[in-house]
Design a protein around this motif. Structure first.
Motif, short mmCIF file in Angstrom:
data_model
loop_
_atom_site.label_atom_id
_atom_site.label_comp_id
_atom_site.label_asym_id
_atom_site.label_seq_id
_atom_site.Cartn_x
_atom_site.Cartn_y
_atom_site.Cartn_z
N ASP A 66 0.86 -1.19 0.00
CA ASP A 66 0.00 0.00 0.00
C ASP A 66 0.89 1.22 0.00
N ARG A 84 0.44 5.01 1.03
CA ARG A 84 -0.51 5.88 1.74
C ARG A 84 0.07 7.27 1.89
N VAL A 101 -5.19 9.23 1.57
CA VAL A 101 -5.48 8.49 0.34
C VAL A 101 -4.57 7.27 0.35
N ASN A 102 -5.05 6.21 -0.28
CA ASN A 102 -4.36 4.95 -0.25
C ASN A 102 -4.46 4.30 -1.62
N GLN A 103 -3.35 3.76 -2.10
CA GLN A 103 -3.36 3.02 -3.36
C GLN A 103 -2.70 1.67 -3.11
N ASN A 104 -3.44 0.60 -3.34
CA ASN A 104 -2.91 -0.74 -3.15
C ASN A 104 -2.33 -1.24 -4.47
N LEU A 105 -1.14 -1.80 -4.40
CA LEU A 105 -0.52 -2.43 -5.56
C LEU A 105 -0.32 -3.90 -5.22
N LEU A 110 0.83 7.36 -11.11
CA LEU A 110 0.44 7.07 -9.74
C LEU A 110 0.19 8.36 -8.97
N LYS A 123 -3.10 9.78 -10.00
CA LYS A 123 -4.20 9.02 -9.41
C LYS A 123 -4.39 9.40 -7.94
N MET A 124 -3.29 9.54 -7.20
CA MET A 124 -3.38 9.92 -5.79
C MET A 124 -3.95 11.34 -5.66
N LEU A 163 -7.64 11.00 -6.00
CA LEU A 163 -8.23 10.50 -4.75
C LEU A 163 -8.29 11.58 -3.69
#
Length: 82
Positions: free
Chosen positions: A31, A33, A43-47, A70, A73-74, A77
């Motif tokens: 993740d 964060r 905000v959180n992005q899981n890979l 990325l 995208k963040m 979010l």
């Protein structure tokens, strides 16, 4: 996949002046964060492992483009969370 301190700082600065980014690594992926506003917003992005394997195939010049996507995208979010 290699994420440098400078890349995390770039991510933080793109979100908010007081943002702090972290990477949490799990068996199945990681993740990324970012928290700001004294930790009140996140905000959180899981890979997942599959995504990481695909990213790892990129060379350094392509990694730059992946990282910029990325960040974008963040930022999206972040805007949704506000």
């Amino acid at each position: 996949m290699r994420i440098t301190t400078a890349m995390l700082q770039e991510l933080e600065q793109s979100i908010a002046p007081d943002a702090k980014a972290e990477i949490r690594i799990y068996a199945g992926g990681c993740d990324i964060r970012v928290r700001w506003d004294k930790g009140m917003k996140e905000v959180n992005q899981n890979l997942g492992a599959v995504q990481l394997a695909q990213i790892e195939e990129y060379r350094e010049e392509k990694m730059r483009r992946v990282w910029e996507r990325l960040i974008a995208k963040m930022q999206g979010l972040r805007d949704q969370a506000s």
